[in-house]
Design a protein around this motif. Structure first.
Motif, PDB file in Angstrom:
ATOM      1  N   TYR A 196       0.915  -1.145   0.071  1.00 59.13           N
ATOM      2  CA  TYR A 196      -0.118   0.062   0.052  1.00 59.13           C
ATOM      3  C   TYR A 196       0.852   1.381   0.050  1.00 59.13           C
ATOM      4  O   TYR A 196       0.648   2.248  -0.884  1.00 59.13           O
TER       5      TYR A 196
ATOM      6  N   LYS B 290       2.550   1.415  -3.443  1.00 62.93           N
ATOM      7  CA  LYS B 290       1.508   1.983  -4.565  1.00 62.93           C
ATOM      8  C   LYS B 290       1.361   3.447  -4.416  1.00 62.93           C
ATOM      9  O   LYS B 290       1.116   4.174  -5.519  1.00 62.93           O
TER      10      LYS B 290
ATOM     11  N   GLU C 265       4.717   0.214  -9.432  1.00 67.08           N
ATOM     12  CA  GLU C 265       3.811  -1.035  -9.759  1.00 67.08           C
ATOM     13  C   GLU C 265       4.340  -2.154  -8.921  1.00 67.08           C
ATOM     14  O   GLU C 265       5.415  -2.356  -8.963  1.00 67.08           O
TER      15      GLU C 265
ATOM     16  N   VAL D 222      -3.248  -3.814  -5.400  1.00 67.87           N
ATOM     17  CA  VAL D 222      -2.287  -4.286  -6.012  1.00 67.87           C
ATOM     18  C   VAL D 222      -2.458  -5.887  -6.631  1.00 67.87           C
ATOM     19  O   VAL D 222      -3.192  -6.395  -6.016  1.00 67.87           O
TER      20      VAL D 222
END
Ligand SMILES: Nc1nc2c(ncn2[C@@H]2O[C@H](COP(=O)(O)OP(=O)(O)OP(=O)(O)O)[C@@H](O)[C@H]2O)c(=O)[nH]1
Ligand SMILES: Nc1nc2c(ncn2[C@@H]2O[C@H](COP(=O)(O)OP(=O)(O)OP(=O)(O)O)[C@@H](O)[C@H]2O)c(=O)[nH]1
Ligand SMILES: [Mg+2]
Ligand SMILES: [Mg+2]
Lengths: 277, 292
Positions: A99, A102, A107, A133
């Motif tokens: 998290y 991201k 990526e 993700v």
């Protein structure tokens, strides 16, 4: 502690209690108390209110030169392997880190290489959805090395920035399970040169001196590049990392302070040591 | 190990027929250090050593033992006695369905232990049913259902219900209809300092009126064991303890700390990840393990 007029036996006992109950362990505590006693003997330290500050500095020294940062841009894909005994918080910590990364624009790919425990894959898949993700997975009972191999093939092809690999919890004393982990590491290295770039040993802050045995064996068998200390939101102080850092010189990278996606912070020695007292 | 250390302490004092204040001092220091290294709580270790001192001083050293062995013998006996002199079985008396609640910190092994207990009871011709009352952890209900399938034990679960209280009261009805005489309730891991979640447990207790509230604790727990156990006990009233992950190499001093601070018996130990890895607790074995 601060009400005392001089550094005496009682005060040293009080300090011993603080350090032991923070899980620093006998050896580290003895080392710290001896250091204090020696300073007092040489008249370099005689005020009780300076004592706490001195001890804090001494403890922080164990973390000196052990950098907490990970440069996730230093390789592509940057591969991190999460290991540790049962129930310490590996899967949840992977979700939190995913998290975090991201939100930094990376990526991220998660690999569900715990193919053993009931609903382990489902747990990571759920977290992947929450964190936004992707999760690479196979069926329960699949060979974890095969899952990792396939995931990395895909990560390379699709130019993923960071790959976080979840493994099954295991006792460091179980030879066959440690062999399984070594095989996973070899497969990672074959697929991506220089990988895994980080091997994070996840430790539970409520753990006592067994953390040293865990760290020693995982380090010996696998090599670890960092520690992730979870459940610091409880009442345990997590002093076990002091002993581990002292002996193995491995940095603490992150701390877990709860069960939601935002509950991961980079390790800060000052804050950590202050909390012990 | 401790025996060797104590023998070394007493080496200069051999030939003495009694354990005296003087020769005991150093020996007890080694015992206290051994307990702390084994993760026994600081205060518990201190009190324990003080009690040993009382017992040891003036004792005749048996001619068959070295003074070091004599001290170990006293320590072992006292530690075994404190850990619980005899195995205390599960309380399964009363009108069915008998409820057993599993509570404890995150990751201690509750869900796995629930299934182990179910398998253990099924073997003894009971008809247990597990209750998936953890609505928070991702795939927790999935996990319990999967385990239930592995041992062919029914699981009461309601994926649309977000209130554990409702799940538990519905489970009681289900058990009566389904002919289950024992309900094993798996609850979400929680911190002893989380007021809301501790109150939730109190509400579940009121609904279930359980025969057993088993505190599931990790054998590798350190000094914090005392804080956690006393809080769970004072807020809920636990009836017993399950110490998990004893298949690792943790000395398990938490067992003594938990026992000392709650007075409740350790009923089982978890010795592995498989569902048959549940054993009865033997205080003498635990004592040797703690002393290292
Ligand atoms: N309070 C708190 N709970 C945590 C933290 N990290 C993880 N947990 C909880 O600890 C429990 C176990 O976490 P997992 O992520 O499943 O642990 P794991 O190491 O993957 O477990 P295994 O795969 O079974 O070995 C879950 O209930 C998590 O929500 C934390 O920092 N604080
Ligand atoms: N080696 C070993 N692992 C165990 C034992 N008991 C449980 N485990 C493992 O410990 C991890 C956590 O077990 P869970 O049953 O999920 O723990 P929990 O208390 O339900 O966790 P939360 O619901 O998140 O609080 C899993 O990997 C289990 O397989 C044991 O006795 N030995
Ligand atoms: Mg996991
Ligand atoms: Mg659970």
């Amino acid at each position: 502690v601060l009400g005392k007029k001089q550094i005496d036996e009682d005060l040293l006992d009080e300090l011993e209690e603080i350090l032991i109950t923070a899980d620093l362990g006998v050896r580290t505590t003895q080392e710290l108390i001896s250091s204090v006693t020696e300073k007092v003997r040489r008249k370099e330290l005689n005020q009780p209110d300076k004592l706490k500050e001195y001890l804090k500095e001494e403890i922080k020294n164990y973390f000196f030169n052990l950098p907490a940062e990970i440069d996730f841009s230093s390789a592509k894909p940057f591969v991190t392997l999460f290991i540790g005994v049962n129930g310490v918080g590996k899967t949840t910590s992977i979700a939190k880190l995913a998290y975090m990364l991201k939100n930094e624009g990376k990526e991220v790919m998660l690999v569900a290489a715990d193919t053993f425990r009931a609903a382990a894959i489902e747990q990571l898949v759920h977290w992947g959805e929450k964190a936004g993700v992707e999760v690479v997975r196979q069926k329960i009972g699949a060979d974890p090395s095969a899952v990792v191999f396939d995931a990395l093939t895909s990560a390379v092809a699709r130019e993923i920035d960071v790959v976080l690999i979840d493994t099954a919890g295991r006792m460091h004393t179980k030879v066959n399970l440690m062999e399984e982990l070594k095989k996973i590491k070899r497969v990672i290295g074959k697929k991506v040169a220089g990988a895994p770039h980080e091997v994070l040993l996840v430790l539970d802050a409520t753990t006592g001196q067994n953390a040293l045995s865990q760290a020693r064996l995982f380090s010996e068998q696998l090599g670890i590049s960092g520690l992730l200390l979870t459940k610091l939101d409880g009442t345990a102080k997590g002093g076990i990392v002091v002993g581990v850092c002292r002996e193995l010189k491995v940095p603490v990278k992150y701390i877990g302070v709860g069960e939601t996606l935002d509950d991961l912070h980079p390790f800060e020695p000052d804050t950590f040591v202050d909390a012990i007292f | 190990n401790l025996t060797e250390k104590l023998n070394r302490v007493f080496k200069t004092l051999r030939g003495q027929g009694k354990l005296t204040e003087k020769n005991i001092q150093e020996a007890l220091r080694e015992v206290r250090l051994a307990l702390l290294e084994a993760d026994v709580h600081y205060k518990v270790a201190k009190n324990f050593v003080a009690a040993i001192r009382e017992r040891a001083i003036g004792q005749e050293v048996l001619s068959s033992l070295t003074p070091g062995q004599q001290v170990i013998k006293i320590v072992n006996e006292e530690l075994t006695r404190l850990l619980g002199e005899e195995a205390v079985p599960l309380d399964l008396m009363g009108r069915p369905p008998i409820c057993l609640m599993l509570v404890g910190l995150q990751g201690s092994g509750k869900t796995t232990t629930a299934a182990k207990l179910a398998a253990h009871l099924k073997k003894r011709n009971h008809r247990p049913c597990m209750v998936a009352a953890d609505v928070y952890r991702p795939a927790a209900i999935d996990q319990l259902i999967t385990l239930g399938n592995q041992i062919d034990v029914s699981v009461y679960a309601d994926l649309d219900e977000k209130k554990p209280e409702k799940i538990c009261s519905d489970a009681l009805g289900f058990a009566r209809q389904n002919g289950n005489n024992i309900l094993i309730v798996d609850t979400a891991g929680r911190l002893h300092i989380d007021t809301e979640l501790m109150e939730e447990l109190q509400r579940l207790k009121e609904i279930l009126e359980p025969n057993e509230i088993l505190f599931v604790a990790d054998a590798m727990t350190g000094q914090d064991a005392v804080n956690v156990a006393s809080e769970f006990d004072s807020e809920l009233g636990i009836t017993g303890v399950v110490l998990t992950k004893m298949d690792g190499d943790a000395r398990g001093g938490a067992a003594l700390s938990i026992r000392e601070v709650t007075g409740k018996p350790i009923k089982f130990i978890g010795t592995g990840e498989k569902l048959d890895a549940l054993e009865v607790f033997y205080p003498d074995r635990m004592s040797s393990r703690i002393l290292g």
